[in-house]
Design a protein around this motif. Structure first.
Motif, PDB file in Angstrom:
ATOM      1  N   VAL A   2     -68.336 -45.071 -44.922  1.00 22.08           N
ATOM      2  CA  VAL A   2     -67.918 -45.785 -43.713  1.00 22.08           C
ATOM      3  C   VAL A   2     -67.443 -44.764 -42.701  1.00 22.08           C
ATOM      4  O   VAL A   2     -66.606 -43.926 -43.014  1.00 22.08           O
ATOM      5  CB  VAL A   2     -66.776 -46.778 -44.013  1.00 22.08           C
ATOM      6  CG1 VAL A   2     -66.307 -47.440 -42.730  1.00 22.08           C
ATOM      7  CG2 VAL A   2     -67.238 -47.827 -45.018  1.00 22.08           C
ATOM      8  N   GLN A   3     -67.974 -44.826 -41.516  1.00 21.73           N
ATOM      9  CA  GLN A   3     -67.496 -43.974 -40.429  1.00 21.73           C
ATOM     10  C   GLN A   3     -66.616 -44.798 -39.508  1.00 21.73           C
ATOM     11  O   GLN A   3     -66.941 -45.940 -39.171  1.00 21.73           O
ATOM     12  CB  GLN A   3     -68.672 -43.390 -39.655  1.00 21.73           C
ATOM     13  CG  GLN A   3     -69.481 -42.386 -40.461  1.00 21.73           C
ATOM     14  CD  GLN A   3     -70.596 -41.774 -39.657  1.00 21.73           C
ATOM     15  OE1 GLN A   3     -71.169 -42.411 -38.789  1.00 21.73           O
ATOM     16  NE2 GLN A   3     -70.908 -40.529 -39.954  1.00 21.73           N
ATOM     17  N   THR A  30     -67.389 -56.587 -45.155  1.00 18.96           N
ATOM     18  CA  THR A  30     -67.646 -55.970 -46.456  1.00 18.96           C
ATOM     19  C   THR A  30     -66.524 -55.023 -46.855  1.00 18.96           C
ATOM     20  O   THR A  30     -66.580 -54.415 -47.915  1.00 18.96           O
ATOM     21  CB  THR A  30     -68.972 -55.196 -46.455  1.00 18.96           C
ATOM     22  OG1 THR A  30     -68.838 -54.052 -45.599  1.00 18.96           O
ATOM     23  CG2 THR A  30     -70.114 -56.062 -45.981  1.00 18.96           C
ATOM     24  N   ILE A  31     -65.537 -54.901 -46.009  1.00 21.64           N
ATOM     25  CA  ILE A  31     -64.398 -54.022 -46.265  1.00 21.64           C
ATOM     26  C   ILE A  31     -63.222 -54.870 -46.709  1.00 21.64           C
ATOM     27  O   ILE A  31     -62.949 -55.920 -46.131  1.00 21.64           O
ATOM     28  CB  ILE A  31     -64.042 -53.223 -44.988  1.00 21.64           C
ATOM     29  CG1 ILE A  31     -65.219 -52.327 -44.603  1.00 21.64           C
ATOM     30  CG2 ILE A  31     -62.773 -52.419 -45.189  1.00 21.64           C
ATOM     31  CD1 ILE A  31     -65.063 -51.668 -43.250  1.00 21.64           C
ATOM     32  N   ASN A  32     -62.503 -54.431 -47.734  1.00 25.02           N
ATOM     33  CA  ASN A  32     -61.384 -55.221 -48.262  1.00 25.02           C
ATOM     34  C   ASN A  32     -60.287 -55.391 -47.219  1.00 25.02           C
ATOM     35  O   ASN A  32     -59.799 -56.493 -47.002  1.00 25.02           O
ATOM     36  CB  ASN A  32     -60.823 -54.563 -49.519  1.00 25.02           C
ATOM     37  CG  ASN A  32     -61.798 -54.633 -50.676  1.00 25.02           C
ATOM     38  OD1 ASN A  32     -62.735 -55.421 -50.656  1.00 25.02           O
ATOM     39  ND2 ASN A  32     -61.584 -53.803 -51.672  1.00 25.02           N
ATOM     40  N   TYR A  33     -59.881 -54.287 -46.635  1.00 27.24           N
ATOM     41  CA  TYR A  33     -58.908 -54.378 -45.549  1.00 27.24           C
ATOM     42  C   TYR A  33     -59.012 -53.140 -44.685  1.00 27.24           C
ATOM     43  O   TYR A  33     -59.546 -52.117 -45.101  1.00 27.24           O
ATOM     44  CB  TYR A  33     -57.478 -54.560 -46.079  1.00 27.24           C
ATOM     45  CG  TYR A  33     -56.874 -53.348 -46.752  1.00 27.24           C
ATOM     46  CD1 TYR A  33     -56.997 -53.181 -48.129  1.00 27.24           C
ATOM     47  CD2 TYR A  33     -56.177 -52.389 -46.024  1.00 27.24           C
ATOM     48  CE1 TYR A  33     -56.439 -52.085 -48.758  1.00 27.24           C
ATOM     49  CE2 TYR A  33     -55.629 -51.288 -46.652  1.00 27.24           C
ATOM     50  CZ  TYR A  33     -55.765 -51.139 -48.018  1.00 27.24           C
ATOM     51  OH  TYR A  33     -55.217 -50.044 -48.636  1.00 27.24           O
ATOM     52  N   MET A  34     -58.500 -53.263 -43.480  1.00 23.98           N
ATOM     53  CA  MET A  34     -58.419 -52.130 -42.573  1.00 23.98           C
ATOM     54  C   MET A  34     -56.978 -51.970 -42.118  1.00 23.98           C
ATOM     55  O   MET A  34     -56.181 -52.922 -42.192  1.00 23.98           O
ATOM     56  CB  MET A  34     -59.360 -52.314 -41.384  1.00 23.98           C
ATOM     57  CG  MET A  34     -60.819 -52.344 -41.814  1.00 23.98           C
ATOM     58  SD  MET A  34     -61.967 -52.222 -40.452  1.00 23.98           S
ATOM     59  CE  MET A  34     -61.647 -50.536 -39.911  1.00 23.98           C
ATOM     60  N   ALA A  35     -56.675 -50.770 -41.687  1.00 26.53           N
ATOM     61  CA  ALA A  35     -55.286 -50.485 -41.353  1.00 26.53           C
ATOM     62  C   ALA A  35     -55.197 -49.457 -40.243  1.00 26.53           C
ATOM     63  O   ALA A  35     -56.150 -48.715 -39.977  1.00 26.53           O
ATOM     64  CB  ALA A  35     -54.553 -49.971 -42.602  1.00 26.53           C
ATOM     65  N   TRP A  36     -54.047 -49.424 -39.625  1.00 23.77           N
ATOM     66  CA  TRP A  36     -53.678 -48.361 -38.707  1.00 23.77           C
ATOM     67  C   TRP A  36     -52.483 -47.624 -39.311  1.00 23.77           C
ATOM     68  O   TRP A  36     -51.518 -48.252 -39.749  1.00 23.77           O
ATOM     69  CB  TRP A  36     -53.296 -48.919 -37.338  1.00 23.77           C
ATOM     70  CG  TRP A  36     -54.451 -49.394 -36.540  1.00 23.77           C
ATOM     71  CD1 TRP A  36     -54.920 -50.675 -36.445  1.00 23.77           C
ATOM     72  CD2 TRP A  36     -55.306 -48.598 -35.722  1.00 23.77           C
ATOM     73  NE1 TRP A  36     -56.012 -50.721 -35.621  1.00 23.77           N
ATOM     74  CE2 TRP A  36     -56.278 -49.462 -35.148  1.00 23.77           C
ATOM     75  CE3 TRP A  36     -55.360 -47.245 -35.394  1.00 23.77           C
ATOM     76  CZ2 TRP A  36     -57.272 -49.014 -34.285  1.00 23.77           C
ATOM     77  CZ3 TRP A  36     -56.349 -46.796 -34.537  1.00 23.77           C
ATOM     78  CH2 TRP A  36     -57.286 -47.673 -33.992  1.00 23.77           C
ATOM     79  N   TYR A  37     -52.603 -46.316 -39.328  1.00 25.24           N
ATOM     80  CA  TYR A  37     -51.515 -45.434 -39.735  1.00 25.24           C
ATOM     81  C   TYR A  37     -51.153 -44.571 -38.538  1.00 25.24           C
ATOM     82  O   TYR A  37     -51.902 -44.477 -37.571  1.00 25.24           O
ATOM     83  CB  TYR A  37     -51.967 -44.510 -40.871  1.00 25.24           C
ATOM     84  CG  TYR A  37     -52.106 -45.155 -42.228  1.00 25.24           C
ATOM     85  CD1 TYR A  37     -53.182 -45.980 -42.519  1.00 25.24           C
ATOM     86  CD2 TYR A  37     -51.166 -44.915 -43.229  1.00 25.24           C
ATOM     87  CE1 TYR A  37     -53.317 -46.566 -43.773  1.00 25.24           C
ATOM     88  CE2 TYR A  37     -51.292 -45.482 -44.483  1.00 25.24           C
ATOM     89  CZ  TYR A  37     -52.369 -46.303 -44.755  1.00 25.24           C
ATOM     90  OH  TYR A  37     -52.491 -46.875 -45.994  1.00 25.24           O
ATOM     91  N   ALA A  99     -62.575 -49.968 -49.035  1.00 25.50           N
ATOM     92  CA  ALA A  99     -63.637 -50.715 -49.698  1.00 25.50           C
ATOM     93  C   ALA A  99     -63.453 -50.497 -51.200  1.00 25.50           C
ATOM     94  O   ALA A  99     -62.630 -49.689 -51.608  1.00 25.50           O
ATOM     95  CB  ALA A  99     -64.995 -50.220 -49.237  1.00 25.50           C
ATOM     96  N   ILE A 100     -64.186 -51.215 -51.982  1.00 28.03           N
ATOM     97  CA  ILE A 100     -64.008 -51.100 -53.431  1.00 28.03           C
ATOM     98  C   ILE A 100     -64.265 -49.662 -53.863  1.00 28.03           C
ATOM     99  O   ILE A 100     -65.341 -49.118 -53.650  1.00 28.03           O
ATOM    100  CB  ILE A 100     -64.961 -52.057 -54.164  1.00 28.03           C
ATOM    101  CG1 ILE A 100     -64.590 -53.505 -53.830  1.00 28.03           C
ATOM    102  CG2 ILE A 100     -64.883 -51.829 -55.677  1.00 28.03           C
ATOM    103  CD1 ILE A 100     -65.523 -54.524 -54.432  1.00 28.03           C
ATOM    104  N   GLY A 101     -63.219 -49.045 -54.418  1.00 24.75           N
ATOM    105  CA  GLY A 101     -63.352 -47.695 -54.949  1.00 24.75           C
ATOM    106  C   GLY A 101     -63.312 -46.583 -53.930  1.00 24.75           C
ATOM    107  O   GLY A 101     -63.435 -45.410 -54.289  1.00 24.75           O
TER     108      GLY A 101
END
Length: 115
Positions: A2-3, A30-37, A99-101
């Motif tokens: 994933v880019q 298709t992504i489990n979750y996304m985040a901002w750090y 994503a998974i793994g």
């Protein structure tokens, strides 16, 4: 793979607003979750906000009520609306995807809040 490509950082005065965008190369559902750090100079990277594939969100206490994370599956993008910015919000902000793994990072975008 994933880019992630962030945009929207910049210089803003305290009390102002910015909106960060993160475009992904994979369909967001298709992504489990996304985040901002974010990572401020001399400090550890910290979690700011998360959004799951079902749309559930969570925030760090320091940004609750000021920041909003949202996603647009049609555009494969995630956003971070930042309002009432404080000097202490100054940091490099990173988009991340789980994503998974696998876990992926963007290159980061600088947010500078002046007093």
């Amino acid at each position: 793979q994933v880019q992630l490509v962030e945009s929207g950082g910049g210089l803003v005065q305290a009390g102002g607003s910015l909106r960060l965008s993160c475009a992904t190369s994979r369909r967001t559902f298709t992504i489990n979750y996304m985040a901002w750090y974010r990572q401020a100079p001399g400090k550890q990277r910290e979690l700011v906000a998360t959004i799951t594939s079902s749309g559930s969100t969570d925030y760090a206490d320091s940004v609750k009520g000021r920041f909003t994370i949202s996603g647009d599956n049609a555009k494969n993008s995630v956003y971070l609306q930042m309002n009432s910015l404080k000097v202490e919000d100054t940091a490099v902000y990173y988009c991340a995807a789980a994503a998974i793994g696998s876990f992926y990072w963007g290159q980061g975008t600088q947010v500078t809040v002046s007093s």
